[in-house]
Scaffold this active site. Structure first.
Site, PDB file in Angstrom:
ATOM      1  CG  ASP A  39      -2.110   0.975   0.983  1.00 44.59           C
ATOM      2  OD1 ASP A  39      -2.054   1.771   0.017  1.00 44.59           O
ATOM      3  OD2 ASP A  39      -3.085   0.935   1.761  1.00 44.59           O
TER       4      ASP A  39
HETATM    5  C1  BGC Z   1      -4.898   3.503   0.130  1.00 39.99           C
HETATM    6  C2  BGC Z   1      -5.026   2.547  -1.037  1.00 39.99           C
HETATM    7  C3  BGC Z   1      -4.842   3.294  -2.329  1.00 39.99           C
HETATM    8  C4  BGC Z   1      -3.494   3.997  -2.303  1.00 39.99           C
HETATM    9  C5  BGC Z   1      -3.209   4.787  -3.564  1.00 39.99           C
HETATM   10  C6  BGC Z   1      -3.630   4.325   0.062  1.00 39.99           C
HETATM   11  O1  BGC Z   1      -3.634   5.321   1.024  1.00 39.99           O
HETATM   12  O2  BGC Z   1      -4.928   2.785   1.341  1.00 39.99           O
HETATM   13  O3  BGC Z   1      -6.280   1.929  -1.005  1.00 39.99           O
HETATM   14  O4  BGC Z   1      -4.948   2.428  -3.409  1.00 39.99           O
HETATM   15  O5  BGC Z   1      -3.460   4.908  -1.201  1.00 39.99           O
HETATM   16  O6  BGC Z   1      -4.041   5.884  -3.655  1.00 39.99           O
END
Ligand code: BGC
Length: 883
Positions: free
Chosen positions: A231
């Site tokens: 993530d």
């Molecule tokens: C989120 C993800 C997301 C990523 C990119 C993160 O903060 O938890 O779900 O895909 O950011 O935006």
């Protein structure tokens, strides 16, 4: 392992291989043009594409290119329609191709442990079977376009509070049967090409580095062959991550500061010129050091990761062959909007319809009340936010001209045939009471036969990065409904929010439609239901308790300073309410229709169940029939019954259909923590066919010849679990649960709070600040500078909230207050030396730290002190250097 891309890998330098393991910028993977390796574009999200053209962020701050905003996952789960999920996935994938996106970062599919989790609107269900099936259907649809879906957030990321540092403490069986089962089903059903590891830790190890989750379970047991991406900024120790089989760290090191052009111009694209080799987020140096010097990371292992990643690159690149990836292509906005409407229509859940109030006949005098009719709530906040191609508006469909501030009735015609007497705001969206709004609404309602009252949760209450404080609907909205009922108006409530709320007025209103967060076409879909053009067929994918305190995890959510303990074990949602015999407002699986269905002729065979559903009403409709299985004489503690299958069928008025639901590998199994295998208990199982989890229409039996494994539990020590008395599980009982079974799955119960020491003079609580400490934790740091910084940040959050800048305040909580130091370094673009300097300052070595901070930005010989292989961000290492 035989490498698929050996020829290319043989030509790569060690540096190139290591560099490929991390992103090129905020959204792209690295490319090596002379080897034919292109970069992939990864973009959110789960219910529409969020491709950012300019300023990049992962918090949903900056606008993205317009895309269709489909209903969110919580809404789609209410359709219980996996064919529809797949169809929607196809549309999502098509838009991804149009936008040159290789990997679509969704669906999100964490199981809903507690209704307060701020991201529940992005997730499917409290039940792993439903969540797994729905998520799998999206993946299949998306990937038919030749681009990759990305299941997220693997795993046990069930709260937003301290999401980057919290340690989830959970027993092995609960983990596998509830939280991992959803992922397992989706992985096996749909073979996703990408999975995103979550921010949190599980039983003491960051998920991304957790060999048990990543290797033993995901790869070895489930046979997952795709790529794992972190993530965003979730990487803790890159080397451990790679060793656990994580191929891609995202994003690249310097948040916002990275220029793609510069990077492309930089030879092999290994290091952008302004990055030093010891930039902590990237941790490139550390990977190199571990490969080069201490041999901790073997090149063969890196090759396997590279091979896997290349497979994803080449696989998702095929669809773009011959196309100009620099340019977006068009898609049919109207047909995609129509698809969003179809999904929304099928997701609406009719929760109450006294005396057949709905559908409203043509000519009915209607008062439209509520700010949500003017400005629909149709999606949640955070990284999933979509910039819709168009947005249906209730008032516009009913003959009003609308802009942000004003509403004017300009036509008496509307396609639903309603006689609309007017619109009243009814309440202030952000909760402040204003009695004049209520009296205007009551006056308007007096002129109408029916008032349609649009209510819900505002945009800042349900957001990524923070959990809800309660599950209430704002009081000013409740006051409005009470006032309308008091004066005798007929009231139809349309509820718009993405997760469970308390609904105290449920028995007082005439009808209640739960529209959830129904995407850009939702407003019209709701009107189609109200007018009877569409017969509602959605059913709740989560339980609605009377009060939050009824939830099994309420005493343990959202955990303490360091850990969140899943003391309730497998008893979440309906599993708990059913087993503990607790009445709820609306049970899991519940939803009404404008017609009625009769169930009969249950037949249970070895293969599955079959039965008949008859539509006994006067309109055609769809019914969601649910198969639950229980084992009342189990030697395990287990839920009274669990969802093991479902089928949504269309039945014409007066006609019958035969429904078949097969058993599958999940129907009778349980995870035995002693044998470390899925086993089946021998004996009789109860088979229930329900219209909801509490409305059981047919019952039968199935005899299973099990695997006769021994019971793994000490029933006495686990009395709380055997009696489903799990609201105040003692330390001893939870420890007994965590340590049941084989040594390999025994987990300790770690301290839940910080280890403080007392300051010398005033005996105040102080703690050592490490890489995983958050900005909020700095309030306990030794030196005033850290405490002051934390104090200013926390004050700023409160101040912003106080002056009504709630969204900004939320962003600060998510992006700053709960940001661990390692994340700050990554997003702040500092080197690890500078970060160590900061930590030194906060831990009592102000001048030494300041020196490190000032000098630490300079490029260093990477062989000097960074190649020990032991200096990855773990709280201890930095602290040891300093204390
Ligand atoms: C989120 C993800 C997301 C990523 C990119 C993160 O903060 O938890 O779900 O895909 O950011 O935006």
């Amino acid at each position: 392992m035989k490498l698929k891309y050996k020829e290319i890998i043989d030509k790569m330098t060690l540096q190139q291989k290591a560099a490929l393991m991390t992103g090129k910028d905020f959204w792209q993977s690295r490319d090596i043009p002379e080897l034919g390796i292109t970069s992939m574009f990864l973009a959110d999200g789960p219910h529409g594409i969020r491709k950012q053209a300019a300023a990049a962020d992962h918090l949903g701050l900056n606008a993205s290119i317009p895309a269709t905003c489909f209903p969110t996952a919580a809404t789609m789960a209410n359709t219980w329609n996996i064919e529809l999920g797949e169809e929607m996935g196809k549309y999502l994938g098509e838009e991804a191709v149009a936008e040159n996106v290789n990997v679509l970062l969704g669906p999100g599919m964490n199981v809903k442990r507690n209704p307060r989790c701020g991201r529940n609107f992005e997730y499917f269900s409290e039940d792993p079977y439903l969540a797994g099936k729905m998520a799998g259907s999206y993946v299949k649809g998306i990937q038919t376009n030749g681009v990759s879906a990305c299941l997220k957030h693997f795993a046990l990321n069930n709260q937003e509070l301290r999401r980057m540092s919290i340690d989830t403490v959970v027993d092995e069986r609960t983990m596998r049967e509830i939280y991992l089962a959803a992922f397992e089903i989706a992985v096996k059903d749909s073979k996703p090409w990408t999975i995103m590891s979550s921010y949190n830790m599980v039983n003491g190890t960051h998920v991304n580095e957790n060999f048990h989750l990543m290797k033993d379970i995901l790869r070895d047991e489930w046979g997952y062959e795709g790529v794992v991406v972190t993530d965003w900024a979730g990487c803790n120790d890159r080397v451990q991550g790679i060793m656990a089989g994580n191929e891609l760290e995202m994003p690249s090191c310097l948040y916002g500061a990275m220029d793609i052009e510069e990077s492309v111009a930089d030879g092999y694209n290994i290091m952008p010129p302004h990055c030093t080799p010891d930039t902590p987020g990237q941790q490139y140096d550390r990977v190199m050091a571990c490969l080069d010097a201490d041999g901790k990371l073997k090149e063969e292992l890196l090759d396997e990761c590279v091979d896997n990643l290349l497979d994803l690159v080449f696989r998702t690149e095929k669809v773009f062959e011959g196309l100009d990836k620099g340019k977006a292509r068009e898609f049919d906005v109207e047909s995609h909007h129509a698809m969003a409407m179809k999904c929304a229509e099928e997701a609406m859940v009719l929760l109450r319809n006294e005396n057949n109030t709905l559908p409203l006949a043509a000519g009915t005098k209607v008062a439209v009340i509520g700010d949500f009719a003017h400005q629909p709530r149709y999606q949640g906040a955070g990284s999933s936010i979509v910039n819709p191609t168009k947005l249906d508006n209730t008032l516009e469909w009913l003959g009003f001209t609308v802009d942000k501030k004003s509403v004017t009735k300009t036509s008496s015609e509307n396609e639903f045939g309603f006689d609309v007497v007017g619109y009243a705001k009814g309440y202030n969206r952000y909760g402040k009471s204003k009695s004049s709004y209520i009296s205007q609404a009551c006056d308007l309602a007096k002129k109408a036969d029916v008032s349609i009252v649009y209510i819900g949760l505002d945009e800042v209450t349900e957001a990524e990065g923070l959990d809800r404080e309660n599950i209430n609907i704002p009081k000013n909205q409740l006051d409005l409904i009470a006032a309308l009922k008091k004066q005798g108006s007929k009231v139809v409530v349309v509820l718009m929010c993405g997760s469970a709320v308390e609904i105290p007025f449920a028995d007082d209103v005439d009808a209640l439609i739960h529209a959830y967060l129904c995407g850009q076409a939702g407003a019209k879909a709701i009107l189609n239901i109200i007018a009877g053009k569409v017969n509602p067929s959605g059913k709740l994918s989560e339980s609605y308790p009377f009060a939050y305190e009824q939830c099994s995890s309420a005493p343990y959510f959202p955990g303490k300073q360091l850990t969140v303990e899943y003391r309730e074990g497998p008893y979440i949602g309906y599993r708990y309410y059913d087993t503990a015999k607790i009445d709820v407002r609306y049970p899991f699986g519940f939803g009404l229709s404008y017609t009625s269905f009769e169930y009969s002729d249950l037949d249970v065979s070895d293969k599955g169940v079959s039965f008949t559903i008859k539509n006994t009403g006067s309109v055609d409709g769809k019914e969601v029939a649910q198969l639950y299985i229980g084992k009342s004489d189990s030697f395990l503690f287990r839920a009274a019954k669990e969802l093991k299958g479902f089928s949504k069928v269309f039945v014409k008025a007066g006609e019958s259909v035969k429904v078949e639901i097969p058993f599958d590998e999940y129907s009778f199994r349980y995870y035995n923590v002693k044998t470390l295998k899925w086993e089946i208990e021998s004996g009789d199982y109860q088979i229930y066919i329900g219209a909801s989890s509490t409305d059981i229409r047919l019952e039968g039996k199935s005899k299973q010849k099990g695997s006769d494994a021994p019971c793994p539990y000490d029933a006495e020590a686990l009395g709380a679990y055997y009696n489903c008395d799990i609201k105040s599980v003692s330390d001893d009982a939870f420890k007994a649960l965590l340590s049941s079974g084989d040594d390999a799955v025994k987990y300790p119960l770690p301290p839940s709070n910080y280890q403080f020491y007392k300051s010398k003079i005033f005996r105040r609580k102080r703690m050592v600040i490490g890489y995983n400490s958050t900005v909020s934790d700095l309030r306990y740091s030794k030196r005033w500078v850290g405490r002051a910084f934390s104090g200013i940040m926390r004050f700023a959050v409160k101040f912003m909230r106080g002056i009504g800048k709630k969204s900004l305040s939320n962003t600060m909580v998510m992006g700053v207050i709960h940001q661990p130091m390692r994340g700050m370094a990554k997003f702040g673009g500092m080197t690890r030396k500078q970060l160590d300097g900061l930590l030194a300052m906060w831990n009592g070595h102000f001048f030494k730290g300041l020196g490190m901070l000032m000098k630490g930005g300079k490029k260093k010989d990477k062989k000097s002190e960074d190649n020990t292989g032991n200096d990855g961000p773990s709280s201890e290492s930095a602290v040891e250097n300093i204390e």
